[in-house]
Structures are given as C-alpha cells and as structure tokens.
Design a protein around this motif. Structure first.
Motif, PDB file in Angstrom:
ATOM      1  N   ALA A 321      16.262  11.996  43.961  1.00  0.00           N
ATOM      2  CA  ALA A 321      17.557  12.035  43.279  1.00  0.00           C
ATOM      3  C   ALA A 321      17.393  12.538  41.846  1.00  0.00           C
ATOM      4  N   ALA A 322      16.340  12.091  41.165  1.00  0.00           N
ATOM      5  CA  ALA A 322      16.091  12.532  39.789  1.00  0.00           C
ATOM      6  C   ALA A 322      15.864  14.041  39.740  1.00  0.00           C
ATOM      7  N   GLN A 323      15.103  14.541  40.689  1.00  0.00           N
ATOM      8  CA  GLN A 323      14.805  15.969  40.710  1.00  0.00           C
ATOM      9  C   GLN A 323      16.053  16.788  41.039  1.00  0.00           C
ATOM     10  N   ILE A 324      16.816  16.340  42.038  1.00  0.00           N
ATOM     11  CA  ILE A 324      18.028  17.070  42.429  1.00  0.00           C
ATOM     12  C   ILE A 324      19.057  17.038  41.302  1.00  0.00           C
ATOM     13  N   ALA A 325      19.229  15.867  40.667  1.00  0.00           N
ATOM     14  CA  ALA A 325      20.219  15.734  39.598  1.00  0.00           C
ATOM     15  C   ALA A 325      19.921  16.690  38.449  1.00  0.00           C
ATOM     16  N   GLU A 326      18.650  16.804  38.084  1.00  0.00           N
ATOM     17  CA  GLU A 326      18.286  17.718  37.005  1.00  0.00           C
ATOM     18  C   GLU A 326      18.470  19.166  37.432  1.00  0.00           C
ATOM     19  N   PHE A 327      18.261  19.440  38.707  1.00  0.00           N
ATOM     20  CA  PHE A 327      18.356  20.807  39.220  1.00  0.00           C
ATOM     21  C   PHE A 327      19.803  21.290  39.292  1.00  0.00           C
ATOM     22  N   VAL A 328      20.731  20.426  39.784  1.00  0.00           N
ATOM     23  CA  VAL A 328      22.111  20.873  40.004  1.00  0.00           C
ATOM     24  C   VAL A 328      23.036  20.539  38.841  1.00  0.00           C
ATOM     25  N   GLY A 329      22.724  19.457  38.076  1.00  0.00           N
ATOM     26  CA  GLY A 329      23.586  19.049  36.973  1.00  0.00           C
ATOM     27  C   GLY A 329      24.901  18.466  37.452  1.00  0.00           C
ATOM     28  N   PHE A 330      25.693  17.969  36.476  1.00  0.00           N
ATOM     29  CA  PHE A 330      27.007  17.413  36.813  1.00  0.00           C
ATOM     30  C   PHE A 330      28.000  18.551  37.062  1.00  0.00           C
ATOM     31  N   PRO A 331      28.995  18.356  37.942  1.00  0.00           N
ATOM     32  CA  PRO A 331      29.376  17.079  38.569  1.00  0.00           C
ATOM     33  C   PRO A 331      28.605  16.723  39.843  1.00  0.00           C
ATOM     34  N   GLU A 332      27.911  17.723  40.446  1.00  0.00           N
ATOM     35  CA  GLU A 332      27.253  17.459  41.725  1.00  0.00           C
ATOM     36  C   GLU A 332      26.153  16.419  41.618  1.00  0.00           C
ATOM     37  N   ALA A 333      25.565  16.262  40.421  1.00  0.00           N
ATOM     38  CA  ALA A 333      24.453  15.315  40.250  1.00  0.00           C
ATOM     39  C   ALA A 333      24.861  13.886  40.560  1.00  0.00           C
ATOM     40  N   GLN A 334      26.170  13.586  40.469  1.00  0.00           N
ATOM     41  CA  GLN A 334      26.615  12.227  40.759  1.00  0.00           C
ATOM     42  C   GLN A 334      26.335  11.835  42.210  1.00  0.00           C
ATOM     43  N   LEU A 335      26.244  12.808  43.113  1.00  0.00           N
ATOM     44  CA  LEU A 335      26.055  12.502  44.536  1.00  0.00           C
ATOM     45  C   LEU A 335      24.663  11.939  44.830  1.00  0.00           C
ATOM     46  N   PRO A 336      23.566  12.655  44.460  1.00  0.00           N
ATOM     47  CA  PRO A 336      22.247  12.059  44.709  1.00  0.00           C
ATOM     48  C   PRO A 336      21.992  10.794  43.893  1.00  0.00           C
ATOM     49  N   LEU A 337      22.552  10.735  42.674  1.00  0.00           N
ATOM     50  CA  LEU A 337      22.370   9.524  41.866  1.00  0.00           C
ATOM     51  C   LEU A 337      23.041   8.323  42.532  1.00  0.00           C
ATOM     52  N   ALA A 338      24.250   8.536  43.040  1.00  0.00           N
ATOM     53  CA  ALA A 338      24.955   7.453  43.721  1.00  0.00           C
ATOM     54  C   ALA A 338      24.235   7.049  45.000  1.00  0.00           C
ATOM     55  N   GLN A 339      23.761   8.040  45.748  1.00  0.00           N
ATOM     56  CA  GLN A 339      23.051   7.732  46.993  1.00  0.00           C
ATOM     57  C   GLN A 339      21.825   6.867  46.720  1.00  0.00           C
ATOM     58  N   ALA A 340      21.033   7.260  45.728  1.00  0.00           N
ATOM     59  CA  ALA A 340      19.816   6.513  45.421  1.00  0.00           C
ATOM     60  C   ALA A 340      20.130   5.123  44.877  1.00  0.00           C
ATOM     61  N   ALA A 341      21.119   5.036  43.967  1.00  0.00           N
ATOM     62  CA  ALA A 341      21.456   3.748  43.357  1.00  0.00           C
ATOM     63  C   ALA A 341      21.977   2.766  44.409  1.00  0.00           C
ATOM     64  N   ILE A 342      22.837   3.238  45.308  1.00  0.00           N
ATOM     65  CA  ILE A 342      23.376   2.369  46.358  1.00  0.00           C
ATOM     66  C   ILE A 342      22.282   1.959  47.335  1.00  0.00           C
ATOM     67  N   TYR A 343      21.385   2.888  47.651  1.00  0.00           N
ATOM     68  CA  TYR A 343      20.271   2.548  48.557  1.00  0.00           C
ATOM     69  C   TYR A 343      19.418   1.429  47.957  1.00  0.00           C
ATOM     70  N   ILE A 344      19.126   1.553  46.672  1.00  0.00           N
ATOM     71  CA  ILE A 344      18.311   0.538  45.994  1.00  0.00           C
ATOM     72  C   ILE A 344      19.028  -0.807  45.987  1.00  0.00           C
ATOM     73  N   ALA A 345      20.345  -0.776  45.728  1.00  0.00           N
ATOM     74  CA  ALA A 345      21.107  -2.023  45.718  1.00  0.00           C
ATOM     75  C   ALA A 345      21.072  -2.716  47.083  1.00  0.00           C
ATOM     76  N   CYS A 346      21.055  -1.925  48.147  1.00  0.00           N
ATOM     77  CA  CYS A 346      21.095  -2.483  49.507  1.00  0.00           C
ATOM     78  C   CYS A 346      19.716  -2.761  50.086  1.00  0.00           C
TER      79      CYS A 346
END
Length: 444
Positions: A321-346
């Motif tokens: 997620a960190a690598q993808i977020a830096e590669f694509v930037g916002f607004p699309e970066a919110q998608l991998p960040l959300a996926q990773a954060a929710i996965y960690i929470a669960c």
C-alpha cells in the motif's frame, strides 16, 4: 473635534464583521468551555474574586480565546493592553512592561496584557516577559492555537495557568446564531430574518465548533439575500445556508496537535480492531491534505508492531500500500491505504515480536555485551580457519527435521525474548517452538 472622532468610530464599528460585534460582554454571555468557566470552576472563581494570575488560553480557532480575554478585561479592575505577536515588537512589549511597572508603583493598579498568537513570538522574545510575569507586574493572557507545552517557553508556562479550549458544541453555536438574529443593536435584528432548524443545524455542523465561522456564514446569508430581495420576508433555509458556506471547515495543521492526534487515533483504532473508526480517522487525514507517505508509515508501523506474526500478510499488504500510494498519489492513493488499514484493523493482534526487539535493544544498551560464539563467527574468508572461526558449527539442514541442538547465545546471556501469543499464525508458531523446546530437553 470630539463629534468628528465619534463619527469616525461609528464608521469603524459599522464595518466590523458580525463575529466581532457579537462578542460577549460578560462571562454569562460566553458559550462553551463549561469545564473551567461554569460557576464554581477555577477560572470563574478567579474572575469573581478578581484574583487573576497569568493565563495561557490554548485551543482551536473560533472557540473564544480572544473573546474571553476581552471579557476578562471588562470585569477586572486592572488596565488592559492588547497586542498581537505577529506584529508586536520586543520594544513594544518592553514599553508595556515599563508602563505597567509605573502604573503599579504610582496608582497601585495592575496591567493585563493580552498577547494573541503568542506562539508566533520566538523563545528569545518570550523571555522579555519573564521578569515582569514572575513578580506580577504584568498579568499575561497568552492566546494560542498551538500546544503551549511545545510552542511557549517552559519558564513562561510554569508561571501561568493553562486553560484548554474545546470546540463549541452544536447546541451552543445554534444559541449564538439565534442571539445574533434577534439582537438589533449589534446583530442582525434589523433584518427581521427567520431561520429554519435545518439551516441552523447545518451552520453548526459545517463550522465544526468554530463560532466565528458560523457567525460569518450567517451574516453572508442574511445580508446577501436582503441585498437582492429587499422587499421579501427574509427566511434562511437549508439551501441558502448551503450556498453561504461552501465547504466544511477542517482543522489541518501538519506541524501541530491535530496532525499527531489524528495519526494517533488512526493507529490506536487499527490496534483496537475497529475498522469503522480506522477508516473515519484515515478519511480525516486524507481530507486534511495529509501526505500519503506519512499515513502509509503509520499503517506500516501498526502492521509490524500490533499484528506482527499473528498475520504476517498485514506487513506485506502495508508495504504494498505504501509503494502504490506513493506511485499513484491522491486521490487514488486512498484506495490502497484504506485496504491496508482496514485489513490491519480486522487482523488478529500480537505485539510479541515488537516486545522481543524492545527488550533485546534495552538489554544491548544497558547490559553487558555478548561476544559472538566462535562457531557462529564468519568463516567465509581464507584465513578464517587459522583463527578457528566457525569451528564446531552444525549446519541444521544436514540433520533430521532441519534442526540440531546447539548454542546460539552464550549460556549466561540466554533469555526468552520472543513469546508468541495464541492469535492467528502465532498459535502455530507457539506450538512449533514448544515442540522444539521439548526436543531440546529430551536431547539434553
């Protein structure tokens, strides 16, 4: 000449925005901050007894810091001087202090100095106040939106009482708006405007506890509608309210408290296995314009620290997620960040690997230093054998089960650092290590 000056002042007063005109004149008119202003609370007692000491008001914009300072000025018997740290010079502050000293010596009257935006004074300029605050010549009221324990000299903080202001509640903002609509002297009473409950609540929600923004939005709604429709009854409905304040105000200070508070809330929500809170605080950071790399670092740390080997996939997903977020930037970066954060929470949680390295590092820094056993030393270079490097090392893959009993730490340094839990993948790791321990005991 006096009539001329009175006319000038009247023109200046007329140009003041609604938020300034509607500033409370007494403690009773102040809304919010009941935790220190309601009857019996500390600041209320200080004001009623007129026993004021130096104060620091700290909190978000529009919560009444400067307003309360002006109310205090009207209630105290002291002389009141107001300065803004953005424009005030050291010489001006020294002059205020000298005049305060003379006033106290000759007339026995103390001086209250309001220094707005006190954090804008560097530490050297803040030191100018120390001596006079120390002996009580000047009663300082410092107002700041930044944490004074970081932005104000510790010596000045220790000589003051710090009051933290909280965002004003929606109910209190609605009360202020209704008061402004009815007040004909200072407010908008002359327009005879009405407002729907929906519009009132809309202003209160969108302004996020900032009374100044709420009053400014109301003034825009009333004055603009009256200018274009002078003869019609004035009604502020939800549509008009929405047009008067286009976007919700978000406090976003990338070097201040909100920056770290939001990041802390995100990480603690992931650790606490609450995916809904996690995605909300993530959204707050994103909406506030936070750097995706900062968010990604927090997610990666949480994956390693709080999930660890209970689900090693969490660390892999966070890194991706960190690598993808830096590669694509916002607004699309919110998608991998959300996926990773929710996965960690669960994910199942374990901080066993984190505890292991924390303890090991502490032992290395505070205890004796272990020497590498001879059989574990590097033996790849040609002269290593002459020095006995690697002698006696047993290659685990040459033994059944790819394991052989041998010493990896000197006996007097042997210690259990990694104690896997029973969640997720670590339950299997725990069972595997238990079997190895049993095998070692039987071998001995």
């Amino acid at each position: 000449m006096d009539l001329f000056r009175a006319s000038e002042q009247k023109n200046i007063d007329a140009a003041e925005p609604l938020a300034v005109r509607m500033r409370p004149r007494t403690i009773e008119e102040v809304v919010g901050q009941e935790h220190f202003l309601s009857p019996g609370k500390l600041l209320w007692r200080m004001l009623k007894a007129d026993r004021l000491s130096s104060l620091i008001f700290y909190g978000p914009p529009g919560t009444g810091k400067t307003t309360l300072a002006h109310v205090i000025a009207k209630q105290t018997a002291a002389e009141f001087v107001s300065k803004n740290a953005i424009s005030a010079t050291v010489e001006e502050i020294r002059t205020v202090c000298r005049e305060a000293h003379d006033r106290l010596a000759v007339h026995g009257r103390r001086t209250v100095l309001l220094l707005d935006e006190i954090h804008r004074f560097n530490r050297a300029r803040q030191d100018v106040l120390l001596a006079d605050v120390e002996i009580g010549t000047v009663i300082l009221i410092g107002a700041t939106t930044e944490n004074p324990f970081f932005s104000v000299n510790s010596a000045l903080v220790s000589r003051s009482t710090v009051f933290e202001f909280e965002p004003v509640s929606q109910a209190d903002i609605c009360k202020v708006l209704r008061r402004a609509l009815k007040d004909s002297e200072r407010g908008l009473g002359k327009y005879k405007a009405e407002i729907t409950d929906e519009a009132l609540n809309f202003f209160a929600v969108r302004c996020d506890g900032d009374v100044r923004k709420a009053l400014s939005a109301l003034e825009v709604a009333v004055v603009s509608q009256r200018a274009f429709e002078p003869d019609k009854p004035l009604l502020i409905d939800l549509e008009m309210a929405a047009e008067s304040i286009q976007r919700k105000s978000l406090v976003s200070d990338k070097s201040g408290d909100s920056h770290y508070d939001l990041a802390s809330a995100l990480q603690k929500s992931m650790r606490g296995s609450d995916p809904d809170a996690t995605v909300y605080w993530l959204a707050r950071l994103i909406a506030g314009g936070e750097d995706p790399r900062f968010i990604a670092r927090r997610i990666c740390v949480c994956a390693a620290e709080d999930v660890g080997n209970a689900d090693p996939t969490a660390t892999i997903l966070a890194a991706a997620a960190a690598q993808i977020a830096e590669f694509v930037g916002f607004p699309e970066a919110q998608l991998p960040l959300a996926q990773a954060a929710i996965y960690i929470a669960c994910a199942p949680k374990s901080n066993a690997s984190a505890n292991a390295i924390w303890q090991a590092v502490n032992d290395v820094q505070t205890g004796r230093t272990a020497q590498v056993p001879v059989h574990l030393k590097d033996a790849h270079y040609s002269s290593a054998k002459k020095l006995g490097r690697g002698d006696g090392y047993k290659y685990p893959h040459a033994y059944p089960g790819n394991f052989v009993v041998q010493e990896y730490l000197p006996a007097d340094f042997a210690k259990k650092y990694y104690l896997p839990g029973q969640q997720g993948r670590e339950a299997k790791i725990s069972e595997y290590l238990r079997q190895l321990d049993e095998y070692i005991r039987n071998t001995k």
